[in-house]
Motif scaffolding. Structure first.
Motif, PDB file in Angstrom:
ATOM      1  N   ASN A 247       5.310  -4.572   4.561  1.00  0.00           N
ATOM      2  CA  ASN A 247       3.937  -4.671   5.073  1.00  0.00           C
ATOM      3  C   ASN A 247       3.709  -6.090   5.607  1.00  0.00           C
ATOM      4  O   ASN A 247       4.592  -6.957   5.494  1.00  0.00           O
TER       5      ASN A 247
ATOM      6  N   GLU B  34       1.791  -8.658   4.701  1.00  0.00           N
ATOM      7  CA  GLU B  34       1.832  -9.761   3.729  1.00  0.00           C
ATOM      8  C   GLU B  34       3.262 -10.076   3.303  1.00  0.00           C
ATOM      9  O   GLU B  34       3.666 -11.234   3.244  1.00  0.00           O
TER      10      GLU B  34
ATOM     11  N   ASN C  55      -2.663  -0.893  10.507  1.00  0.00           N
ATOM     12  CA  ASN C  55      -3.033  -1.084   9.100  1.00  0.00           C
ATOM     13  C   ASN C  55      -2.060  -2.065   8.453  1.00  0.00           C
ATOM     14  O   ASN C  55      -0.842  -1.851   8.503  1.00  0.00           O
ATOM     15  N   CYS C  56      -2.598  -3.127   7.823  1.00  0.00           N
ATOM     16  CA  CYS C  56      -1.744  -4.191   7.275  1.00  0.00           C
ATOM     17  C   CYS C  56      -0.796  -3.690   6.186  1.00  0.00           C
ATOM     18  O   CYS C  56       0.213  -4.341   5.879  1.00  0.00           O
ATOM     19  N   ARG C  57      -1.139  -2.498   5.581  1.00  0.00           N
ATOM     20  CA  ARG C  57      -0.274  -1.991   4.501  1.00  0.00           C
ATOM     21  C   ARG C  57       0.914  -1.176   5.034  1.00  0.00           C
ATOM     22  O   ARG C  57       1.792  -0.794   4.273  1.00  0.00           O
ATOM     23  N   HIS C  58       0.934  -0.918   6.293  1.00  0.00           N
ATOM     24  CA  HIS C  58       2.078  -0.190   6.876  1.00  0.00           C
ATOM     25  C   HIS C  58       3.334  -1.054   6.827  1.00  0.00           C
ATOM     26  O   HIS C  58       3.261  -2.280   6.856  1.00  0.00           O
ATOM     27  N   SER C  59       4.452  -0.379   6.744  1.00  0.00           N
ATOM     28  CA  SER C  59       5.731  -1.110   6.706  1.00  0.00           C
ATOM     29  C   SER C  59       6.381  -1.098   8.084  1.00  0.00           C
ATOM     30  O   SER C  59       6.419  -0.049   8.748  1.00  0.00           O
TER      31      SER C  59
END
Ligand code: 2F8
Ligand code: CA
Length: 313
Positions: free
Chosen positions: A200, A202, A299-303
């Motif tokens: 992701n 981060e 979406n920032c949580r996507h890999s």
């Protein structure tokens, strides 16, 4: 005629006369009987000098007996000769058969010997071939072993040369090995190191920091062009970049705190902040037809993969 002379006559159907002439059994038998008749005649003459009727009757009987015996002897002689001849014929045909068989067996034996000889020759030639092949294999094995050794040595040499090259590259470009230099920066595209790893936003940023870098900041056209062409070449999907609006929706700020004012790098219709959780992180994806339009909010949580940037040394 005595018993002995009859036996001798029968045992030896072909004998000789006193003057050495060959005579048959039957001829001899007739002679014996004739001699007997002459003897009897002589004795009759001696006896007849007595001259009565009963003596004549005895003589007649003896004469008849003599004739009967003669006939019997002739019959026996003929049969005896026939049997002898038959047995001889039988033995002759048996012997012929045996000789034929012997010839046949002899022929077979010669064939067998010939075949054995041929088989022996064939075996010898096969063995010779086998030995020759074995020698060739041994030679080939030695050659292969030498090649193997040479290859290992060359591989070692190549490793050393490659490490020299990368050291030289690092020295000349001022970028670590595996990083691409452009102007005063070095770029790391995660796909080149680990094609199947995705993180992701981060975590991707953390990885860049662990390498002494941060997510890429694309802040001039040549850099946009370089990134666009490089990811197009890789054909590896989207890559995170260091741009986010997570603090203020719609206000896109680079990780170096520079607010993005240029809108031409967004893909058509982006940023659109779609989805329940919205889309607050920027990524780039190859766009061959419009290489400047590579940006999208996600979406920032996507890999996905990521791009790091550091200043070259
Ligand atoms: O995965 C999120 C992504 O989904 C689409 O792109 C494949 C959206 N595109 C359009 O709606 C045209 C992106 O905006 C979105 O980020
Ligand atoms: Ca979007």
């Amino acid at each position: 005629m005595s018993g002995q002379s009859c036996n001798a006559a029968m045992a030896n159907p072909q004998s000789r006369t006193e003057d050495g002439q060959k005579i048959s059994f039957i001829q001899r038998l007739s002679q014996v009987f004739l001699n007997t008749g002459v003897n009897l005649q002589f004795r009759y003459k001696q006896f007849g000098q007595g001259g009565d009727g009963s003596n004549r009757l005895v003589l007649l009987c003896l004469g008849l007996l003599n004739i009967t015996l003669l006939i019997a002897a002739v019959v026996i002689g003929i049969n005896c000769a026939k049997v002898k001849e038959g047995s001889l014929r039988v033995s002759h045909s048996a012997a012929t058969q045996l000789i034929d068989e012997l010839n046949y067996l002899h022929g077979n034996y010669s064939d067998v010997i010939k075949a054995e000889e041929e088989a022996k020759n064939a075996l010898e030639s096969v063995l010779k071939n086998h030995t020759r092949m074995k020698e060739k294999i041994e030679q080939q094995k030695t050659i292969n072993d030498n090649y193997q050794k040479q290859m290992e040595a060359l591989q070692e040499e190549s490793k050393i040369l490659l490490s020299n090259v990368s050291a030289l590259e690092e020295h000349c470009s001022g970028c670590p090995s595996g990083w691409i230099p452009l102007n005063s920066s070095c770029y790391f595209f995660s796909y080149t190191e680990s094609p199947n790893v995705e993180k992701n936003w981060e975590k991707s940023r953390e990885d860049c920091k662990s390498r002494g870098a941060d997510l890429v900041v694309i802040d001039y056209p040549e850099e946009q062009n370089f990134v666009s062409h490089t990811i197009d070449h890789m054909m590896a999907g989207g890559f995170w970049v260091g741009l986010t609006d997570m603090n203020t929706e719609g206000k896109w700020v680079w990780i170096n705190n520079v607010t993005e004012v240029e809108n031409r790098y967004w893909m058509d219709g982006e940023p659109n902040d779609v989805g329940y959780h919205g889309e607050d992180c920027a990524m780039v994806i190859a766009s061959r037809m419009t290489p400047w339009k590579t940006r999208n909010d996600a979406n920032c949580r996507h890999s996905m993969k990521w791009i790091c940037e550091m200043t070259s040394r």
